[in-house]
Write a protein that holds these residues in place. Structure first.
Motif, PDB file in Angstrom:
ATOM      1  N   THR A  51     -62.660  -0.270-133.748  1.00  0.00           N
ATOM      2  CA  THR A  51     -63.961   0.183-133.251  1.00  0.00           C
ATOM      3  C   THR A  51     -64.111  -0.140-131.767  1.00  0.00           C
ATOM      4  O   THR A  51     -64.555   0.694-130.967  1.00  0.00           O
ATOM      5  CB  THR A  51     -65.085  -0.496-134.060  1.00  0.00           C
ATOM      6  N   MET A  52     -63.709  -1.345-131.391  1.00  0.00           N
ATOM      7  CA  MET A  52     -63.781  -1.738-129.965  1.00  0.00           C
ATOM      8  C   MET A  52     -62.947  -0.784-129.115  1.00  0.00           C
ATOM      9  O   MET A  52     -63.353  -0.366-128.026  1.00  0.00           O
ATOM     10  CB  MET A  52     -63.249  -3.170-129.785  1.00  0.00           C
ATOM     11  N   LEU A  75     -62.043   2.353-129.844  1.00  0.00           N
ATOM     12  CA  LEU A  75     -62.620   3.704-129.799  1.00  0.00           C
ATOM     13  C   LEU A  75     -63.797   3.770-128.834  1.00  0.00           C
ATOM     14  O   LEU A  75     -64.001   4.775-128.155  1.00  0.00           O
ATOM     15  CB  LEU A  75     -63.058   4.133-131.204  1.00  0.00           C
ATOM     16  N   GLU A  76     -64.552   2.683-128.770  1.00  0.00           N
ATOM     17  CA  GLU A  76     -65.715   2.661-127.863  1.00  0.00           C
ATOM     18  C   GLU A  76     -65.278   2.699-126.404  1.00  0.00           C
ATOM     19  O   GLU A  76     -66.017   3.148-125.539  1.00  0.00           O
ATOM     20  CB  GLU A  76     -66.543   1.395-128.118  1.00  0.00           C
ATOM     21  N   SER A  77     -64.057   2.221-126.150  1.00  0.00           N
ATOM     22  CA  SER A  77     -63.621   2.106-124.756  1.00  0.00           C
ATOM     23  C   SER A  77     -62.783   3.300-124.300  1.00  0.00           C
ATOM     24  O   SER A  77     -62.323   3.336-123.175  1.00  0.00           O
ATOM     25  CB  SER A  77     -62.796   0.821-124.584  1.00  0.00           C
ATOM     26  N   TYR A 106     -54.554   0.261-132.179  1.00  0.00           N
ATOM     27  CA  TYR A 106     -55.184  -0.021-130.869  1.00  0.00           C
ATOM     28  C   TYR A 106     -54.173  -0.809-130.040  1.00  0.00           C
ATOM     29  O   TYR A 106     -53.281  -1.470-130.600  1.00  0.00           O
ATOM     30  CB  TYR A 106     -56.473  -0.835-131.058  1.00  0.00           C
TER      31      TYR A 106
END
Lengths: 261, 249
Positions: free
Chosen positions: A41-42, A44-46, A185
């Motif tokens: 999630t981290m 994808l947010e970046s 990631y």
């Protein structure tokens, strides 16, 4: 009714008192899942979504290679315990290393079949071409097979030591390393203190290399070389661990007990 | 005189300070059948598993066919075989598939003829293409025994081989085992809780209690030594630790 149900609750709770594997189901694996999805999630947010989807599909396809290679060794071996055939094999004129060698060979076939199936489906359904990774795909797959074997040897040793109580590990051990292998990631998403752990795993170099190859079409030879060096180290350690465990289970009588469970 | 196929010297095994087997010494000749008798937990299976290399002895030495198993694993194991009521062949394979796999493990190049002969010998030719797990326990036991004859073993170790069989099938198995013994040299180590079976099958019997041989000899010798009327009576006396004649109980 309460008495009967509570008796059954007690029956199931007794299992948790002596089984690390079952305790793992409560504490360990949920934490591993949280780590994977949290770091993803981290990431994808970046990022922009564009290449990330390709990275994820490539990661899923290549992760399956490692998973199948590991499973072929450890699950084939566990099946021999389930069907009470283990002692038949151990009294047959086999050299000790021939059992993992045979199961590893099955692992190659299983992994290649799965790889082909997933690659075709990804191409048809999502227009994702795994061959875009280029020639690097071959050594990447080879490296993941080798690491899968090393993990499989360790899992096989744990099953030998703990018998059917360690069954959960057969499916679970790959997910123990997944959060730290930078599968979905990049390593840079991990906290700094976890990054050395990630770089100690050969799978990390493969997934980092895959993302780099998908982005630029260029294979980073140093990543590949490091992955193979680490694979050699892990295979040696896995073999030593299995050998030591075999010696221990023969000394303590666990082999004959597990074989007749 | 022929060399013994099994030589055991001072064989001992302790598990966490508990002595399971204590200083056993015995030999088995190339055509001899040694019966191991003893109550549950006496050390019979541990002894057999030490012979097979499944359990490492705490002390002592085992030589099979004049060789140490540790250093001659393939050579030794290709000359013996093992069957037990407590192990099985993969239930999800057919009888043919199971026996074909084990034929190859034992180095048979074209196993079909051998497999068909053995199934016929044990009167189960009709199960060749059936899934092993779907067979009756008597049929499964006989398939296991077929597996243990694939390599024409010079030493056959049988751990309660007829435990799950009815008297008719057990008798047929005894007949087959005796027929094979009459046709060629084969040593056997045999455990059972069926005294009649032990008496019928074994040339020599060793009684184990608490990891030690307490009596050894032919049935007649054991009965004479112990002053008991039957093997069963002797077994119960040993199992209940009543002691032997001339010993304090």
């Amino acid at each position: 009714m309460i008495n009967r149900v509570s008796a059954l609750v007690l029956r199931y709770m007794y299992l948790y008192r002596r089984s690390l594997a079952r305790l793992g189901e409560v504490f360990f694996w949920p934490v591993m899942e949280l780590l994977v999805w949290g770091f993803l999630t981290m990431y994808l947010e970046s990022e922009d979504v564009g290449m990330t989807v390709s990275y994820l599909l490539g990661a899923i396809i290549l992760w399956d290679v490692l998973y199948r290679a590991q499973m072929a060794i450890s699950l084939s071996f566990t099946e021999e315990i389930w069907v009470r055939n283990l002692l038949n094999l151990f009294v047959a004129p086999l050299r000790t290393f021939e059992i993992p060698l045979a199961t590893a060979s099955v692992g190659v076939i299983r992994a290649l079949v799965s790889l082909t199936l997933l690659s075709v489906l990804a191409a048809v359904l999502y227009a994702f071409d795994i061959t875009a990774v280029g020639f690097a795909l071959v050594p990447f797959v080879a490296s993941l097979l080798l690491f899968g074997w090393a993990v499989g040897l360790v899992t096989m040793a744990l099953v030998l030591r703990f018998g059917q109580a360690a069954e959960a590990l057969v499916w679970g051990v790959p997910f123990l390393i997944q959060p730290f292998s930078a599968v979905f990631y990049p390593v840079s998403i991990l906290p700094v203190w976890l990054q050395p752990l990630a770089w100690s795993l050969p799978s990390t170099y493969v997934f980092e290399g895959m993302r780099a190859a998908l982005a630029s079409g260029v294979l980073d030879g140093s990543l590949l070389a490091m992955a193979f060096v680490l694979n050699v180290v892990y295979l040696i350690l896995g073999t030593l661990f299995l050998g030591l465990t075999l010696k221990t289970v023969r000394e303590k009588g666990y082999l004959s007990r597990i074989g007749m469970e | 005189m022929s060399e013994p196929v099994v030589v055991v010297e001072g064989l001992s095994k302790s598990f966490g300070g508990v002595e399971a087997v204590c200083g056993l010494n015995f030999t088995v000749g190339p055509t001899e059948v040694l019966g191991l008798l003893g109550p549950n937990g006496a050390g019979k299976t541990t002894t057999i598993h030490m012979l097979l290399g499944l359990v490492t002895p705490t002390a002592g030495r085992v030589r099979l066919f004049g060789m140490e198993l540790d250093t001659n694993r393939v050579a030794v194991l290709s000359r013996l075989n093992f069957s037990s009521a407590y192990i099985a062949l993969p239930s999800n394979l057919t009888v043919w598939e199971n026996l074909n796999v084990f034929s190859r493990l034992y180095g048979l190049k074209k196993p079909r003829k051998k497999i068909e002969e053995l199934l016929e010998l044990f009167e189960i030719s009709h199960v060749l293409n059936r899934v092993t797990g779907g067979l009756s326990s008597g049929q499964q036991t006989r398939v296991n025994l077929c597996k243990s004859f694939l390599n024409d073993p010079e030493l056959l170790i049988l751990d309660e081989p007829t435990a799950s069989l009815d008297p008719d099938i057990a008798d047929k198995v005894h007949q087959v085992l005796n027929r094979i013994r009459n046709e060629r040299d084969m040593a056997m180590i045999y455990t059972s809780h069926n005294m009649a079976e032990i008496e019928k099958m074994c040339d020599r019997i060793a009684f184990i209690s608490q990891g030690r041989f307490v009596l050894e000899g032919t049935t007649a010798e054991l009965l004479a030594q112990s002053g008991r009327a039957s093997l069963e009576e002797l077994f119960i006396a040993i199992a209940r630790d009543r002691g032997l004649p001339g010993e304090a109980p």
